[in-house]
Design an enzyme around this catalytic site. Structure first.
Site, PDB file in Angstrom:
ATOM      1  N   GLU A 144      -6.021  15.550 -10.987  1.00 38.80           N
ATOM      2  CA  GLU A 144      -4.837  14.758 -11.343  1.00 38.80           C
ATOM      3  C   GLU A 144      -5.015  13.426 -10.641  1.00 38.80           C
ATOM      4  OE1 GLU A 144      -2.393  12.764 -11.366  1.00 38.80           O
ATOM      5  OE2 GLU A 144      -0.493  13.812 -11.104  1.00 38.80           O
ATOM      6  N   GLU A 153      -6.267   4.485 -10.879  1.00 38.69           N
ATOM      7  CA  GLU A 153      -6.494   5.058  -9.544  1.00 38.69           C
ATOM      8  C   GLU A 153      -7.952   5.450  -9.341  1.00 38.69           C
ATOM      9  OE1 GLU A 153      -3.761   8.221  -8.785  1.00 38.69           O
ATOM     10  OE2 GLU A 153      -2.014   6.897  -8.705  1.00 38.69           O
TER      11      GLU A 153
END
EC number: 2.1.1.321
Length: 693
Positions: A144, A153
């Site tokens: 995740e 990210e």
């Protein structure tokens, strides 16, 4: 151990040295993280669990051991799901040490220590082999690593490395696939967040227009995505020009590349208009068949809008085309999605990108200074013609032909308004080189370079020579300063007014003449989740995470308000708004604190989650600008209309509200607020009046 940290005080403008706990940064990171929001994301958690069960079953059906690599484990939730689903062993990677330590405790508390190994490293530092962190490669990859933009990210480099070094070829992956979608729209509101519009000023000599410099008009804008709760943008604020287009997909079960790439989709505009903005979101499919899907689609593109999951850790994206372009209904075009290893951007092409060598490959970068100085809400604020008209209206009542005006706000156009309204001499102070350079360009574009004097220094350092020996008859501010995070940080204007007192002439006016701090008690529809303990998540005990967040909040954050753009977060008022403190800008900053305390009655039933605070600036006795509520709350349900250009301050109640509030009985909230002039801090406490100390 204590350490000394320097901090620029946004209210006083001074640099302070503070004694902090050595783990202060950790506490801040945890307190302001999205961990609670993710744990409350039922849709996300259920879909991950379903996908993990299916992946483990597929591996077991092949007669293999299920070895799981969980990158970015956080609380260890996905690893515990995997073991519960039958995985033989999990390697849970977490680079943030306080989080890794918490994961170890959570895994132990839930009885999985013999099946889960928490590794406190970045995944690219994990080693495989007899002496390594993992004895062999994993055959199930669970991650995740996503943000609102999907790849922001560092998901692509992490997947790329994992496939090369940490997992078997053609491993199972959860999620299995991600798809990015886009929709082309025309939106004057959203376009105003990225471009400087002409500003109209009504004067006694007729209308004057402040035009943007050519390089500001042609600048592609800031390279970062604008992530918002797109469901809170009214459909009346944009015109759809295309269908929802699937732009590109990433198969996480195969080797992933972080290299730059572009993907195009041919489409025919649904209607003619001006292509300005690309709205974008993604979904993830947890299984190869695509039966288990988690989507970030806004309500108009969602398959079941009545069952949409609210979340704040994943929202939707707004991208701005480099320039607006006319499109004609039915005339085919190509929308191109570009990405590198961390960012996505879009362009519109008339011909196929394969035939067009001019397709933009480089990430757009601001080259005009404006997008470096003004953020998206600030662009919207400057482009708000109604707001400009309010300043013009107020200025007319205080200006005289022989006025000497000194403007103090970062990158403000008030000096231009003052000039067009007939002020004899205008000075504006810009403390940063970027704002100084930008304003010079704006003045030149409007033939004002010899009409307005720009002083590049901190306003506290002004000298008589800077003002050419003149005394100021009008000190003017919006006020707006780029260092301000909370509404009252713009009280820096008051400190500047105090510092330049010696330069003010007899009877000098200050505008705004005063400011006031206001508050209202609210019930949030969803935002409360970011501060609500989870306790149990899909059958796993995560109280340790709740306690960790609470300790981080108690360290300091629970005693502070935090900024949120509340137009994105619906709420209803349970109390009437009230004024807490008043700040008289006609006078210097006082030596003694300003204090207020009292109680406010909750007039509507509901769960009182927080007190919301904002500033109102009284330009003149007849003209006030609010950074918070723009109109009285709906008398029946208490619906709130917030200033969309400003962030409001939210003070969450602690402990959680008493459920009796739902019964509608009379209840009160007590408050104590102090403004400390020596530090510029506003110290506050709000609590339910029947909450024990």
């Amino acid at each position: 151990m204590k350490i000394f940290c320097s901090r620029a005080n946004p209210t006083t403008g001074s640099v302070e040295w503070l004694e902090e706990d050595e783990h202060y940064d950790y506490h801040q990171e945890i307190a302001r993280s999205s961990y609670a929001d993710m744990l409350h994301d039922k849709d996300r958690n259920v879909k991950y669990y379903q996908g993990i069960r299916a992946a483990v079953s597929r591996v077991k059906d092949r007669g293999q051991k299920a070895l799981v690599l969980d990158i970015g484990t956080g609380t260890g939730l996905l690893s515990m799901m995997a073991v519960t689903a039958g995985a033989d062993f999990c390697y849970a990677i977490e680079v943030f040490k306080p989080m890794a330590d918490a994961a170890v405790k959570i895994v132990e508390k839930n009885g999985f220590s013999d099946k889960i190994k928490v590794i406190n490293k970045h995944s690219t530092e994990v080693t495989v082999g007899p002496e390594g962190d993992m004895p062999c490669r994993a055959n199930i990859l669970v991650t995740e690593l996503f943000d609102t933009e999907l790849i922001g990210e560092g998901a692509l480099p992490s997947y790329e490395h994992a496939h090369r070094h940490l997992v078997e070829e053609n491993c199972e992956a959860v999620p299995h696939r991600a798809t990015v979608y886009a929709q082309l729209v025309e939106s004057g509101r959203m376009w105003s967040w990225n471009k400087l519009f002409p500003i109209h000023v009504q004067t006694s000599l007729g209308e004057q227009v402040i035009v943007p410099p050519v390089d500001v008009e042609s600048c592609p804008g800031a390279p970062s995505v604008c992530d918002i709760q797109l469901n809170q943008v009214s459909p009346a604020d944009f015109t759809v020009l295309s269908d929802v287009l699937p732009m590109f997909s990433i198969d996480f079960s195969k080797q992933v590349s972080s290299s730059a790439a572009c993907h195009s989709r041919r489409f025919e505009p649904l209607t003619s208009g001006r292509a300005q903005v690309v709205l974008s979101w993604w979904d993830i499919e947890m299984d190869p068949e695509g039966k288990i899907k988690c989507t970030m689609a806004p309500f108009w593109a969602h398959s079941d809008p009545e069952e949409m999951q609210w979340r704040d850790h994943w929202m939707q994206c707004v991208y701005f085309l480099p320039q607006e372009e006319p499109v004609v209904q039915g005339s085919a075009l190509y929308l191109v999605a570009h990405h590198d290893d961390y960012c996505v951007w879009y362009s519109l092409q008339r011909t196929s990108p394969e035939k067009n060598e001019r397709v933009r490959q480089m990430r757009p970068v601001c080259d005009c200074q404006a997008h470096l100085l003004w953020n998206r809400p600030r662009f919207g604020e400057i482009n708000d013609q109604d707001r400009t008209d309010r300043y013009v209206q107020a200025l007319r009542t205080v200006l005289k032909p022989d006025s000497v005006c000194l403007c103090v706000s970062d990158g403000s156009l008030l000096s231009v308004l003052a000039h067009h309204l007939g002020v004899e001499q205008v000075f504006t102070v810009e403390s940063s080189a970027a704002s100084h350079k930008l304003l010079r360009k704006i003045f030149k574009a409007n033939h004002l370079e010899d009409k307005i004097n720009i002083i590049e220094k901190r306003p506290e350092l002004l000298t008589n020579e800077d003002l050419q020996g003149r005394k100021v008859s009008l000190l003017l501010g919006e006020p707006f300063f780029t260092t301000s995070l909370l509404p009252w940080h713009n009280l820096y204007f008051w400190y500047v007014r105090t510092a330049v007192d010696q330069h003010l002439g007899p009877g000098a006016m200050v505008m705004p003449q005063a400011a006031s701090l206001h508050a209202v008690v609210v019930e949030f529809r969803d935002l409360w989740r970011i501060r609500s303990p989870c306790g149990d998540c899909e059958g796993f005990d995560v109280h340790i995470m709740d306690d960790m967040i609470k300790r981080a909040l108690d360290f300091r954050e629970s005693r502070e308000a935090e900024p949120h753009p509340l137009w994105e977060y619906p709420c209803r008022s349970l109390s009437e708004p009230w004024q807490i403190l008043t700040f008289d800008f006609q006078q210097p900053v006082p030596l003694q604190p300003l204090c207020a305390e009292g109680t406010v009655e909750l007039r509507r039933p509901g769960q009182s989650h927080a007190a919301v605070l904002w500033m109102e600036y009284h330009l003149t006795p007849e003209c006030t600008l609010s950074t918070g509520l723009l109109e009285p709350a709906d008398p029946e349900v208490g619906g709130c209309c917030w200033n969309p250009h400003c962030k409001q301050a939210v003070y969450f109640f602690s402990p959680a509200p008493d459920p009796r509030a739902l019964l509608g009985g009379p209840r009160t909230v007590s408050y104590a607020v102090e403004f400390h002039p020596d530090t510029g801090d506003i110290i506050m406490e709000f609590r339910h009046a029947d909450t024990p100390d």
